[in-house]
Structures are given as C-alpha cells and as structure tokens.
Design a protein around this motif. Structure first.
Motif, PDB file in Angstrom:
ATOM      1  N   PHE A  27       0.833  -1.203   0.000  1.00 35.26           N
ATOM      2  CA  PHE A  27       0.000   0.000   0.000  1.00 35.26           C
ATOM      3  C   PHE A  27       0.871   1.258   0.000  1.00 35.26           C
ATOM      4  CE2 PHE A  27      -2.091   3.522   2.107  1.00 35.26           C
ATOM      5  CZ  PHE A  27      -3.259   3.612   1.351  1.00 35.26           C
ATOM      6  N   ASN A  66       1.406  -1.703   6.301  1.00 37.59           N
ATOM      7  CA  ASN A  66       1.543  -2.769   5.311  1.00 37.59           C
ATOM      8  C   ASN A  66       1.639  -4.152   5.944  1.00 37.59           C
ATOM      9  OD1 ASN A  66       1.697  -2.060   2.349  1.00 37.59           O
ATOM     10  ND2 ASN A  66       2.872  -0.384   3.274  1.00 37.59           N
ATOM     11  N   ARG A  73      -2.999  -3.822   6.296  1.00 41.47           N
ATOM     12  CA  ARG A  73      -3.206  -4.328   4.928  1.00 41.47           C
ATOM     13  C   ARG A  73      -3.544  -5.815   4.956  1.00 41.47           C
ATOM     14  NH1 ARG A  73      -0.003  -6.988   1.278  1.00 41.47           N
ATOM     15  NH2 ARG A  73       1.566  -7.009   2.925  1.00 41.47           N
TER      16      ARG A  73
END
Ligand code: WTA
Length: 698
Positions: A52, A88, A92
C-alpha cells in the motif's frame, strides 16, 4: 556469472517442492534474475504493487551513486513515495487479505509449557496502544527509541509501534552489557528506552532493568539523560504484585491490568527468583499501566520511502560499533521478497527463525519479512539445549513447523549429541531448512540435510549482512541444485563480483574480495550520523563497488563460497565481533599494557577469541588475572565476546614501524610453525617465547 544450466553432478536436488514453488526450476530463477538486474525498476515496481502506498514516488524509481570518486554515495528507492510499514504488515493483511484471525506468532517461552499466541488483529491492537502511549509521551517522527528486551511478543509490538508513528527503533540485543547499551543510546541520542524486568535464558536469570539502569547511569556520566524508560513486567507478571524493589518506590501498582503477559499459558510452574527492579519514579514508567487506558486505534504516520526505519549497531573494525541505517520502502520490499522466495513461503506455512530479534536476522526474518507476507511464525524465547537438546525438534513437532531457519553454530552444537535427540521427534512437517550467520562446514550441512531434514528438505545457506538488509547470496529451495557449504548464487537484484587486490574483476574459477556492483532495495543507506565512515568502510577500497569485507571463491560451476572475513573481524557463533573492540576492553584493566586478539578455529562456535596480553611491569600473570580479564570483556561487551583462550605475552611480534603482526599471532595460536615472511619483524626472539607460552588447552 550464472551458468546457463545448473550442474547435475556433486549436487543435491530436491524435487518435492516443485509443484507449489514460486520458482520451480533453475531456468525460471535465471529468467527472473536477469530481469531483476537488467530492469530493476520493472522488477521491483512489480513487487511494490503488492503493497500500500499513500502516494506515488516523486523522483526516479531508483537513483544511486556507488562511486566515491564521483561524489556522495547514496541509494534511493521510490524516493518521495509515502507509506507506512506497520500499516503494510498489519492493517493491509487484516483488511485486504482478511488475515485478522490468522496467528501472527506462536510464542514459546524459555520454560516448556509457557506459551501464548497472537493473531494479526490482536497484534495491531497492541501496537496501536503502545503507539498512542509513545505519542502521548511526546515521541515524534524521526525520534530514536532504544529497545532492550527479551524475545517476547512485546518486542515486536515495540518495534512496530515505533514504525507506526515514524520513530526510529534502535534495538540492542538483550545479551549486551550496560556499557554496550549506553554506547548505543549515546550514539543515536535516543530519547526513550523500552525494556523489561528480566528474563531467563535456560536456568540463568538476566535482570534487564538493573543493566538498563546501569547503562542510563553511564549515559549521565557522559552528560546525556534519557527522558523516559518504559518497563514491561515479563517475569513478575501481575501488576498488582509488589515487586522486590531496590529503590525507594515500587513500580506503580494497578488493580487489574489485562495484558499479554497475563494471557500466557504456563503448564509448568517453577519457583524461581524474580529479578530485582530498581525504580526511579522520575524516569521509569510501567508498560502495563500506560497501555491499559490507551486507545487500540492509531492512525499510521505516513512516511517517505527514504525516511529512516531503524538503526542497528554492528561491530566495526575500528572497535566502535557502526549504526547501520535502513530506510522504509526499500527494506520492506526486500525483506518481503527474499522471505517469499528464499523460504518459498506458502500461506499454510508455519515458519520458525531461531535468531534473536536483537540481530538483523531477527529484524528481517522474524518481524518484517514474515509479517509483510502474512505468515505465521514461532517466536522462541529459550535455548536449543534447554531443558534438553531435543527442544528444537519438540517445538518443530508441536507447531508443525514447515520452514526452519537457524545458525551453523546451533547445528554444530546439536550435532555433538548425535542423532537420537533429533529422532525422538518426527519433524515430518519440515519442508525447507535454512542457515545464516557464518560459513557452514560441509559436515554440519550434511548432518542438517540428512538427519534433521531426512533428505527431504533443501538447505538454503543464506549469505548476507546487517548492512545488506536481507539475503544477497542464496539458493532458492526448489530451483537451485545445492552444494554443501556454498551460498550458491545471487538473489534477485544483486550483482556480485570477485576482485583481486588491485580491484580487477576476476572471471571464472577464482578467489578474492566479494563486492556488489549495484544496489538492491534493502542495502543500508548510511552509518547513522557518520556518512564518512559509511563511505570509508564500504566504498573507498574499490570505488564503484560495495565491499562486503568477506572473501569469496567461485568454483568451476560458478557457485560462490564465502571464505570468511578479510578484515579484523571475527565471527563467534554467528556474531560478528571486532578484535579491536575486545583489545580495548582488555587494556582497560590496570594490569594490562597491551593486548592483541586473533581468531582461533572452534569446533562449535566456528571461530573463537585467542588473546595475547602483555602486562605492565610488576604485574603477575595467573588464573585469577585471567578470570578478571574475561570478566572485564564480558562486562564491556557482553557474554558473546568472552575470550576462550588467553596467554601471557611478555612481548608482541611487531614490525619495525610498530604494527602488531596479527598474521604471525594467528599462526602461534594455532601452533603452526610455518610463519611465512617475517623479515619485517623488529625482534624475532619474541616468537619462540610466545610458542612456549602457548595456552595449553588449545
Ligand atoms: C558472515 C548476519 C558465510 C559474513 C546476517 C558476513 C556468512 C557476516 C553467512 C555478517 C553465510 C553471514 N555464509 N558467512 N551464509 N551469513 N555470514 O552483520 O562474514 O551479523 O559478513 O549479519 O556474517 O554478519 P551480520
């Protein structure tokens, strides 16, 4: 370079993994490798798509200079892009990949039966709580935080809490001394220290808080005061239980304090002494009290790609440790990508790396790489030999570990006890075995492959350094035919070369200096606060190349074999130490005039320290002094640096210009009479004397 076809003779091929593997053949490896080095932007750009980014990079995807003669050495990957590594690793995976309920870590304590598990969602909540605490204490993006903790889940929580708010963590291995900790706090000017009360390594109690306080005192002597110290209670779990306090006040008590430590399952209760907990109310804060009321939501701080992520100190040949600095995006992509390919990560894997998070292996392959992939890992607090030498295999069976990563020194040590302790457990879940940290001798490699892996599991011998961030030379488990003792070929994006003394690249079978010709995303960016040292250490000797400091041999099939350090460093049980560092600890003793330390081969540790000490006039050499000197080194550096051999050296062999001839000392330590050219020696009579005084235990 890499051969078109891998050799079929004298190699170990493992086929079992091919069906599911990311890279099922040598040809596929070669194809991906060529793409990665010829078009790094496209290769790493594809990897980056899996993560991301709050905003796109503003500069070129990759920008660098490796040539000191052309100006400042620098590396920038995806410069200007904004992201958050903690987001992340956790958010995520939870939101996009729906892994919230997946176990992130099975924590296995020092004592069998002491365990807990934590899911991705729970981990995120813990991280957010601590991140909010740090913010409320005034920690801001870019601030340095020192972490000195045992191998527990909260160590990961602490690292990721820093990463979430853009603070820079500097983890100091919990086996390091107060002196080493204070040196690191001072160098990085940390504003806050996070530690724990203490922990057990086997039967040995380590009172971390006592050592941490000692370190903070030493900082004060140098006119530096840390603002706050957060202490987690790991051994004395109940927050309401009064601690055996040294200071006038105990840590603040709370009635109820739900915390991870209280969720530990302990089937075996041992009555053991608790650590002492000195408490300074002006500085010390209780972790549990702080997090209790903190919110478990915390917006990530969006950071730029090249913002610092962490500092990790590694020995330097001058004796003063270097603060290796890694930055966010490149390190994230590289640890994630190496983890995926080198361990051939599959979603159902249970992965276990036995390293300590205090070293780079733990940073990259316990925290960042595995979590970036949404993996489930074992986090082990204890020792391979406690309570007995089957412990590793017991844990492998207990959690059905599929990918296992350890150090040659552990393998050699367990090998001494024969096959029976291994065979006591099935190990049938194992698929890939890895090693790291030092050259693995073929005998240990074969035992690992034949006995531990029962010829089913490829052994990935991964060569890399704190500085490289992740694996740089390594086999891929289903693609690379293996040769015991060789780290084989470069990982994607890495271009090795072997140079001779004059800096010429050697082709074909040859031996020389191992260097790298271009950056990969995870390479270090600088030495914290000392760009000059960064350039001098890694880029001055051969302009245009990153110099590893290791020697390397290429065989007729193009395989690379690390031959060991070629500077004044040595590798004891996979821990890099500098001889200068140990020498300076020895000469601090009032009886010592001079000291020279060399490496000596050791059957389990790989290398060990052999010390020559010259005493001041009137001082007497003996067992008591030896014990004092060993203690001195332990106190100054840590137990890992304890000398194995020590000898009285009435004088040291020196050149006419006064340089100690370590090459000669190395031979004396090994009792090898063939000394080579000693024509530059100022006084050759010292040599015979030193041979006679050799430490008789060697
Ligand atoms: C050595 C550890 C041979 C090498 C990840 C390197 C190895 C130093 C291997 C870095 C290997 C590491 N084979 N030697 N597979 N792996 N080394 O910074 O001398 O603690 O330069 O990083 O360990 O140690 P460091």
């Amino acid at each position: 370079m890499i051969p078109d076809k891998a050799p079929r003779e004298d190699v170990y091929l493992v086929h079992d993994l091919k069906k599911e593997s990311h890279v099922p053949s040598f040809e596929k490896y070669k194809e991906l490798y060529l793409k990665s080095v010829e078009n790094p932007t496209e290769f790493w750009g594809d990897v980056a798509k899996g993560y991301f980014w709050k905003s796109k990079h503003t500069g070129p995807f990759l920008d660098y200079n490796f040539d000191v003669t052309k100006g400042k050495v620098y590396v920038k990957f995806m410069d200007g892009a904004t992201t958050n590594i903690c987001y992340n690793l956790l958010d995520r995976n939870i939101h996009e990949k729906k892994l919230g309920d997946k176990v992130a870590f099975f924590w296995e304590g020092n004592e069998p039966g002491d365990e807990l598990k934590i899911t991705y969602r729970e981990l995120l909540q813990r991280v957010c709580k601590l991140a909010n605490v740090l913010k409320s204490l005034g920690v801001k993006k870019g601030d340095r935080i020192s972490i000195y903790m045992p191998m527990i889940v909260e160590l990961v929580v602490a690292m990721l809490a820093c990463a979430r708010i853009g603070a820079v963590h500097s983890i100091v291995f919990a086996g390091f001394s107060a002196e080493s900790l204070s040196e690191r706090i001072l160098d990085s000017q940390c504003s806050l220290l996070i530690t724990a009360d203490g922990f057990y390594r086997g039967d040995k109690l380590i009172s971390l808080k006592v050592i941490a306080d000692d370190a903070l005192e030493k900082c004060k002597e140098k006119n530096f005061s840390i603002q706050k110290c957060i202490m987690l209670k790991h051994l004395s779990k109940e927050c309401s239980a009064p601690s055996p306090a040294l200071g006038s006040q105990s840590p603040p008590a709370k009635r109820t304090c739900p915390n991870l430590q209280q969720e530990r399952k302990e089937t075996v209760k041992k009555a053991r002494p608790l650590p002492q907990i000195p408490w300074n109310p002006e500085v010390d804060l209780c972790w549990h009290t702080l997090v209790e009321d903190a919110s478990d939501e915390c917006d990530p701080e969006w950071c730029e790609s090249e913002d610092p992520l962490f500092i990790l100190y590694t020995s330097g040949s001058t004796g003063k440790p270097k603060g290796v600095l890694h930055t966010i995006s490149g390190y994230m992509l590289y640890t994630a990508c190496t983890f995926k390919y080198v361990f051939d990560y599959q979603p159902q894997d249970v992965y276990w790396c036995t390293a300590d998070i205090g070293w780079i292996t733990g940073h990259s392959y316990i925290t960042y790489g595995p979590l970036a992939n949404g993996a489930t890992s074992v986090l082990f607090e204890g020792l391979p030999t406690y309570p007995d030498v089957s412990r590793m295999w017991e844990i492998v069976d207990k959690y059905r570990v599929t990918k296992f990563y350890t150090a040659p020194t552990a393998i050699r040590m367990l090998m001494k006890f024969g096959d029976e302790p291994v065979r006591r457990f099935t190990r049938k879940s194992l698929k890939v075995l890895g090693t790291v940290g030092e050259p693995i001798n073929p005998e240990a490699w074969l035992w690992y492959y034949n006995v531990v892996g029962e010829k089913r599991c490829p052994v990935v011998d991964t060569f890399w350094q704190t500085e490289t961030g992740g694996h740089v030379l390594t086999p891929l488990p289903a693609a690379t035919p293996l040769k015991p003792g060789s780290a084989t070929f470069p990982f994607f994006g890495v271009v090795p070369a072997i140079l001779n003394e004059s800096g010429e690249e050697l082709e074909g079978p040859n031996e020389g200096y191992l260097v790298f010709k271009q950056p990969w995303p995870g390479v270090m960016r600088t030495v914290y606060g000392n760009q000059e040292r960064f350039e001098t250490t890694y880029f001055k000797k051969f302009p245009g190349y990153y110099v590893t400091g290791d020697g390397c041999r290429r065989d007729k099939d193009g395989y690379l074999w690390i031959t060991g350090r070629i500077d004044d460093m040595l590798n004891v049980s996979g821990h890099l130490l500098s001889t200068a560092e140990v020498e300076s600890a020895l000469v601090e003793h009032e009886a010592v005039a001079e000291a020279a330390v060399v490496s000596h081969p050791h059957p389990v540790k790989g290398e060990s320290l052999y010390c020559f000490v010259t005493l001041k006039d009137g001082c007497e050499y003996g067992a008591a002094l030896e014990a004092e000197l060993k203690k001195k080194v332990r106190e100054k550096i840590g137990a890992i640096a304890t000398p194995d051999y020590m000898q009285n050296a009435p004088a040291l062999p020196k050149t006419r210009s006064g340089k100690i001839m370590r090459r000669v000392l190395r031979k004396i330590a090994r009792n090898e009479r063939d000394l080579g050219d000693v024509s530059t020696l100022a006084d050759s009579t010292v040599i015979e004397q030193l041979f006679q005084n050799r430490c008789c235990t060697v």
